[in-house]
Design a protein around this motif. Sequence first.
Motif, short mmCIF file in Angstrom:
data_model
loop_
_atom_site.label_atom_id
_atom_site.label_comp_id
_atom_site.label_asym_id
_atom_site.label_seq_id
_atom_site.Cartn_x
_atom_site.Cartn_y
_atom_site.Cartn_z
N CYS A 82 0.85 -1.28 0.02
CA CYS A 82 0.09 0.08 0.10
C CYS A 82 1.01 1.34 0.00
N LEU A 83 2.01 1.22 0.73
CA LEU A 83 2.99 2.42 1.02
C LEU A 83 3.61 2.60 -0.43
N ARG A 84 3.92 1.65 -1.17
CA ARG A 84 4.69 1.49 -2.52
C ARG A 84 3.75 2.10 -3.54
N GLU A 85 2.61 1.82 -3.57
CA GLU A 85 1.54 2.40 -4.56
C GLU A 85 1.12 3.91 -4.10
N LEU A 86 1.71 4.38 -3.31
CA LEU A 86 1.57 5.91 -2.94
C LEU A 86 3.25 6.40 -3.54
N ALA A 87 3.88 5.78 -4.18
CA ALA A 87 5.03 6.28 -5.04
C ALA A 87 5.98 6.36 -3.74
N ASN A 88 6.03 5.87 -2.66
CA ASN A 88 6.89 6.29 -1.60
C ASN A 88 7.97 4.94 -1.30
N ASP A 89 9.06 5.15 -1.27
CA ASP A 89 10.03 4.01 -1.19
C ASP A 89 10.73 4.27 0.22
N ALA A 90 10.05 4.62 1.16
CA ALA A 90 10.68 4.81 2.30
C ALA A 90 10.96 3.48 3.01
N PRO A 91 11.71 3.24 3.79
CA PRO A 91 12.03 1.88 4.56
C PRO A 91 11.00 1.57 5.38
N VAL A 92 10.62 0.17 5.37
CA VAL A 92 9.55 -0.01 6.39
C VAL A 92 10.09 -1.19 7.30
N PHE A 93 10.01 -0.96 8.75
CA PHE A 93 10.49 -2.07 9.92
C PHE A 93 9.33 -2.41 10.75
N GLU A 94 9.58 -3.99 10.92
CA GLU A 94 8.38 -4.37 12.00
C GLU A 94 9.09 -4.19 13.25
N LEU A 95 8.52 -3.76 14.49
CA LEU A 95 9.17 -3.96 15.65
C LEU A 95 7.92 -3.88 16.73
N SER A 96 8.62 -4.18 18.07
CA SER A 96 7.69 -4.37 19.16
C SER A 96 8.46 -3.47 20.30
N SER A 97 8.05 -2.42 20.52
CA SER A 97 8.65 -1.61 21.73
C SER A 97 8.60 -2.39 22.98
N LYS A 98 7.62 -3.29 23.17
CA LYS A 98 7.45 -4.25 24.27
C LYS A 98 8.48 -5.31 24.48
N SER A 99 8.80 -6.02 23.32
CA SER A 99 9.56 -7.28 23.31
C SER A 99 11.13 -6.80 22.98
N GLY A 100 11.21 -5.57 22.04
CA GLY A 100 12.51 -5.27 21.75
C GLY A 100 12.78 -5.62 20.52
N ALA A 101 11.95 -6.70 19.93
CA ALA A 101 12.03 -7.22 18.63
C ALA A 101 11.96 -6.13 17.55
N GLY A 102 13.07 -6.22 16.63
CA GLY A 102 13.19 -5.24 15.57
C GLY A 102 13.56 -3.88 16.12
N MET A 103 13.81 -3.66 17.28
CA MET A 103 14.33 -2.25 17.45
C MET A 103 15.37 -1.65 17.05
N ASN A 104 16.42 -2.76 16.82
CA ASN A 104 17.96 -2.31 16.28
C ASN A 104 17.55 -1.71 15.08
N HIS A 105 16.85 -2.03 14.12
CA HIS A 105 16.63 -1.52 12.84
C HIS A 105 16.44 -0.04 13.00
N TRP A 106 15.33 0.29 13.66
CA TRP A 106 15.10 1.52 13.99
C TRP A 106 16.27 2.33 14.71
N ILE A 107 16.94 1.84 15.73
CA ILE A 107 18.05 2.61 16.10
C ILE A 107 19.00 2.89 15.21
N ASN A 108 19.43 1.77 14.58
CA ASN A 108 20.38 2.03 13.26
C ASN A 108 20.06 3.10 12.43
N TRP A 109 18.73 3.29 12.00
CA TRP A 109 18.15 4.15 10.94
C TRP A 109 18.45 5.48 11.65
N LEU A 110 17.88 5.66 13.02
CA LEU A 110 17.97 6.98 13.60
C LEU A 110 19.40 7.49 13.85
#
Lengths: 100, 267
Positions: free
Chosen positions: B212-240
């Motif tokens: 759905c995001l790509r159909e808006l001509a937006n090529d922004a990165p997409v990360f899945e994460l859980s603030s609660k469990s910490g899963a995927g947080m490293n991608h977000w922290i690296n991006w930041l």
Amino acid sequence: MHELSICQAIIAQVQAIAEEKRATAVSDIHLRIGPLSGVEALLLRNAFPFAAAGTVAAGAALHVSDMPVRIRCSQCGGEMTVPANRLLAGPMQWGGSVNV
Amino acid sequence: MCDTCGCNMTHANQHLLLGDGHLAHTSNGSASIEVLRGLLDANDHQAEHNRQHFAEHGVLAVNLMSSPGAGKTALLEATIDALRERYRIAVIVGDLETDNDARRLRQHGAPAIQISTGSACHLDAHMVHMALHDLDLHDLDIVFIENVGNLVCPASFDLGQHCNVTLLSSPEGDDKPQKYPVMFRAADLLLLTKSDLTPLLGDFVAQRAERCLRELANDAPVFELSSKSGAGMNHWINWLERALQLERAKIRDHIAMHGQVAGHSHG
């Protein structure tokens, strides 16, 4: 919901122009609004009289024309009008890269 | 073509109708003036001022947007905890009422300025500017602006941020980018939050949200994460961290070329 603040911004612009041109009244304001601006024409029209009251634009008629979303393929240069939420969909084969 | 809505004015004939053109004035002395400026000119001007203010202090400004309850505050709590040792972080929080979020964030050791918007459904550049008067940017690396929970209005107002991060939590459904195109088109990063709930829901498909995001001509990165469990947080922290480095590199280049970040006066 944010249309009233947008109206206030319009009135501020109109007031500045009216002052510069030494106009005493404004009769018509024409706007062009595209669907990707997040501004709703109907809400804007409803909010306008409240923002305009007591200003040089009080009583001015607000004309809003809706603009289409046009995209241009960055590869073949082809252009088309698309819905706001399907910028990459359509009968043409877009290489995934378009200019909106 | 008619004489009431302006559709009779074209590129070809507008020189007759504008300025000193001989059709510019009607018999009763009224004149037509073409403005060609954005409706939010004043806001955009203030936003540019804010951006410069951040740049002068080498501070990265990140605007967080989402629906209410998508987990903006929880994400910030986890982010502050993860980065506290390395970076100095502050938050500007917008809400209609209460300072609950600001209080939560202060407990994690970050200065948090609350903007109570009353009935306003979004933050604008002027509100952020007011909040900046209460924040000492000399002591900071990253300022998060936690926008009012709303997938519509915040998208229309530039605050002076360097990047927009939009959150979409799994319980909201994966079709939201299609329903709120203005918001999701503005995203420089899309975070699919509450990934710990995805298996329980069963019908949230991250790839569908991304499509759905790509159909808006937006090529922004997409990360899945859980603030609660910490899963995927490293991608977000690296991006930041990368976003902060890029912003600082931009400022260094600017200073190398122009001597300083373009100064501004404080009104």
